[in-house]
Design a protein around this motif. Structure first.
Motif, short mmCIF file in Angstrom:
data_model
loop_
_atom_site.label_atom_id
_atom_site.label_comp_id
_atom_site.label_asym_id
_atom_site.label_seq_id
_atom_site.Cartn_x
_atom_site.Cartn_y
_atom_site.Cartn_z
N TRP A 1 0.83 -1.21 0.00
CA TRP A 1 0.00 0.00 0.00
C TRP A 1 0.87 1.27 0.00
O TRP A 1 0.52 2.26 -0.63
N SER A 2 1.98 1.22 0.73
CA SER A 2 2.87 2.38 0.76
C SER A 2 3.41 2.68 -0.63
O SER A 2 3.43 3.83 -1.08
N LEU A 3 3.82 1.62 -1.34
CA LEU A 3 4.33 1.80 -2.70
C LEU A 3 3.24 2.33 -3.61
O LEU A 3 3.48 3.17 -4.48
N GLU A 4 2.02 1.84 -3.37
CA GLU A 4 0.89 2.30 -4.17
C GLU A 4 0.68 3.81 -3.99
O GLU A 4 0.49 4.56 -4.96
N VAL A 5 0.76 4.27 -2.73
CA VAL A 5 0.57 5.69 -2.44
C VAL A 5 1.66 6.52 -3.11
O VAL A 5 1.39 7.51 -3.78
N LEU A 6 2.90 6.05 -2.98
CA LEU A 6 4.01 6.77 -3.63
C LEU A 6 3.79 6.85 -5.14
O LEU A 6 3.92 7.90 -5.75
N SER B 1 1.08 6.70 -6.81
CA SER B 1 -0.07 7.51 -7.23
C SER B 1 0.29 8.99 -7.30
O SER B 1 -0.48 9.80 -7.80
N GLU B 2 1.44 9.34 -6.76
CA GLU B 2 1.96 10.72 -6.74
C GLU B 2 1.05 11.67 -5.97
O GLU B 2 1.09 12.88 -6.17
N LYS B 3 0.24 11.09 -5.07
CA LYS B 3 -0.64 11.94 -4.25
C LYS B 3 0.17 12.77 -3.27
O LYS B 3 -0.26 13.81 -2.81
N ILE B 4 1.34 12.26 -2.90
CA ILE B 4 2.13 12.99 -1.92
C ILE B 4 3.43 13.51 -2.54
O ILE B 4 4.42 13.71 -1.85
N GLY B 5 3.44 13.70 -3.82
CA GLY B 5 4.62 14.28 -4.43
C GLY B 5 4.93 13.69 -5.79
O GLY B 5 4.73 12.49 -6.00
N LYS B 6 5.39 14.54 -6.69
CA LYS B 6 5.72 14.09 -8.05
C LYS B 6 6.96 13.20 -8.03
O LYS B 6 7.85 13.36 -7.20
N LEU B 7 7.01 12.27 -8.96
CA LEU B 7 8.18 11.39 -9.07
C LEU B 7 8.85 11.59 -10.43
O LEU B 7 8.19 11.91 -11.41
N THR B 8 10.15 11.37 -10.44
CA THR B 8 10.85 11.39 -11.73
C THR B 8 10.61 10.05 -12.42
O THR B 8 10.18 9.08 -11.78
N GLU B 9 10.89 9.99 -13.71
CA GLU B 9 10.71 8.73 -14.44
C GLU B 9 11.54 7.62 -13.81
O GLU B 9 11.09 6.49 -13.67
N GLY B 10 12.77 7.96 -13.43
CA GLY B 10 13.67 6.99 -12.81
C GLY B 10 13.09 6.44 -11.51
O GLY B 10 13.12 5.23 -11.26
#
Lengths: 124, 348
Positions: free
Chosen positions: B143-148, B150-159
């Motif tokens: 679930w933690s990975l799912e939240v990350l 989903s970018e609900k708590i911050g944008k991610l780089t492609e990497g």
């Protein structure tokens, strides 16, 4: 948002509770949380949630006992209860459904999104 | 040379000292022999029981269960499990004794398996508790990975997204393994014993094949399903479990096949049995590994290289389920040519 649907989450595991509560809040629900069965029943009576997510392995009273108490009490019997547990043996599922659960989800088999979908579907 | 009397003497000494319990019922179903081991197991005195009819056993606390099992006529059994109470589990064998073609009585052998059963139970409980305990932290990670993600708590780089996807995939694999472990435990302890109902076997096979049509097409496999002209008799099976057997076999035949290969499923009526066979043109199993094929967690060397996803439980589950139906399972295989797996189910 007016008339937010209220969800009660009964879950003793801190991290799981945090994640599920956060996910439901993000979806616009008003969320109540409790860490054991006794408190869960009390909160259910006081806050009259529209739906309850219930863990089975809880300190003290277990989820099955909580469920049967909720279903015996006229003030809570009509609230739909989804069992959300990592116990997934056939006999446990059967027992939960017999006691009146609306659905039975094994945590390990569902994403947070899928759980939110189930909740929304039941609340129509 | 030992004469007849001496011989008899030795025989009775052996019987007296056997660690298994022995009871002999004569023609009138009265106890004419009971050895000390049997007395110990049932906590009775020899003299209280000698000469008694089996019907009288219902008056003895620990013997009553034996009576309910054997019945007035002393039915035949081979290694039948009998639970006297939680702390005493026996394996009962009951055989008619004949002399020159006439039945002169029944021999009942009592083997105490309490300790084995306890250990088995502990093992099962251990695995199922640890599997369950594993699920909680794994769900948290999932679930933690799912939240990350989903970018609900911050944008991610492609990497970062790529790394997250891999972590998510690995976590999912552990979760699946835990599920498999729980399945194995269930099958081993025989908890899912089997609602056997008479069914049309061909229908079951058809419905499993349907599930895999796409996979078969994707791999351009020539698929054939052969059934005899004459309708097959019904077999007593647990449909869900037998479907799982066919699924596992078909999945293997597809996964370990070559692109453009072939698979043939055949059903045959062998009189007392229905035989299922599935032939593929896959990588086969090296001969030195044949003996391990049905063991849990076993994966052949060439299979490991081809498919990293398998867990070595499929055929173990197949064997357990087929044997629980009193069927047999076997195979023929040549490396780099293909395999044929067979199982048979008894016709009632």
């Amino acid at each position: 948002m007016e008339n937010k649907n209220k969800i009660l989450v009964v879950e003793d595991e801190k991290t799981l509770r945090f994640l599920i509560v956060q996910s439901l809040k993000d979806d616009g629900f008003e969320v109540y949380e409790s860490i054991d069965g006794e408190e869960g029943i009390k909160l259910a009576k006081e806050s009259k949630p529209d739906l309850i997510l219930l863990d089975l392995l809880l300190p003290g009273m277990n989820g099955f006992d909580v469920l049967s108490q909720l279903k015996r009490d006229s003030s809570t019997e009509s609230i739909p209860v989804i069992i959300l547990s990592n116990c997934g043996q056939e006999e446990e599922i059967e027992r939960g459904m017999k006691l009146g659960a609306t659905d039975y989800l094994v945590k390990a088999h569902f994403t947070l999104d899928e759980i939110a979908e189930r909740v929304k579907k039941i609340l129509g | 040379m030992i004469n007849q009397t001496e011989n008899r003497g030795i025989t009775s000494i052996i019987i007296e000292n056997l660690t298994d319990g022995l009871l002999f019922f004569n023609k009138e179903n009265k106890v004419s022999l009971i050895n000390p081991a049997a007395c110990r197991v049932f906590q009775i005195n020899k003299d209280d029981i000698l000469g008694r009819k089996i019907d009288d056993f219902s008056n003895f606390e620990k013997l009553s269960n034996l009576f309910y099992l054997l019945g007035k006529e002393i039915k035949e059994y081979f290694k039948k499990e009998l639970e006297i109470n939680r702390d005493l589990i026996l394996e009962v064998t009951s055989i008619p004794v004949e002399e020159k073609g006439d039945k002169i009585g029944s021999l009942v052998i009592i083997h105490n398996v309490t300790r084995e059963k306890m250990i088995e139970k502990m093992k099962t409980e251990f695995v199922s508790i640890s599997a369950h305990q594993l699920r909680t932290p794994l769900s948290e990670i999932n679930w933690s990975l799912e939240v990350l993600g989903s970018e609900k708590i911050g944008k991610l780089t492609e990497g970062q997204k790529e790394v997250l996807k891999k972590a998510h995939y690995s976590n999912k694999r552990i979760l699946n393994l835990v599920d498999d472990l729980l399945n194995v435990v269930k099958i081993e302890e025989g908890r899912r014993v089997y609602d056997l109902i008479p069914v049309d076997f061909e229908n079951i096979v058809q419905s499993v094949i349907k599930l895999y049509q796409e996979k078969i097409r994707n791999k351009q496999i020539k698929f054939e399903f052969q059934v005899p002209n004459k309708k097959l008799p019904k077999v007593n099976v647990d449909t869900k479990k037998i479907s799982l057997v066919i699924q596992n076999l078909l999945e293997n035949a597809i996964s370990y096949n070559i692109v453009g290969g072939m698979i043939t499923i055949k059903l045959e009526n062998k009189g007392k049995e229905i035989e299922f066979s599935i032939e593929d043109s896959g990588i086969g199993i090296p001969e030195n590994e044949h003996k391990n094929v049905f063991q849990k967690f076993f994966r052949a060397e060439n299979a490991l290289k081809k498919e990293t996803d398998g867990n070595g439980l499929g055929l173990f589950i197949v064997k357990n389920i087929v044997e629980a139906h009193n069927g047999r399972v076997w195979f023929e295989s040549i490396k780099d040519k293909g395999s044929t797996f067979y199982f048979s189910l008894p016709v009632k």
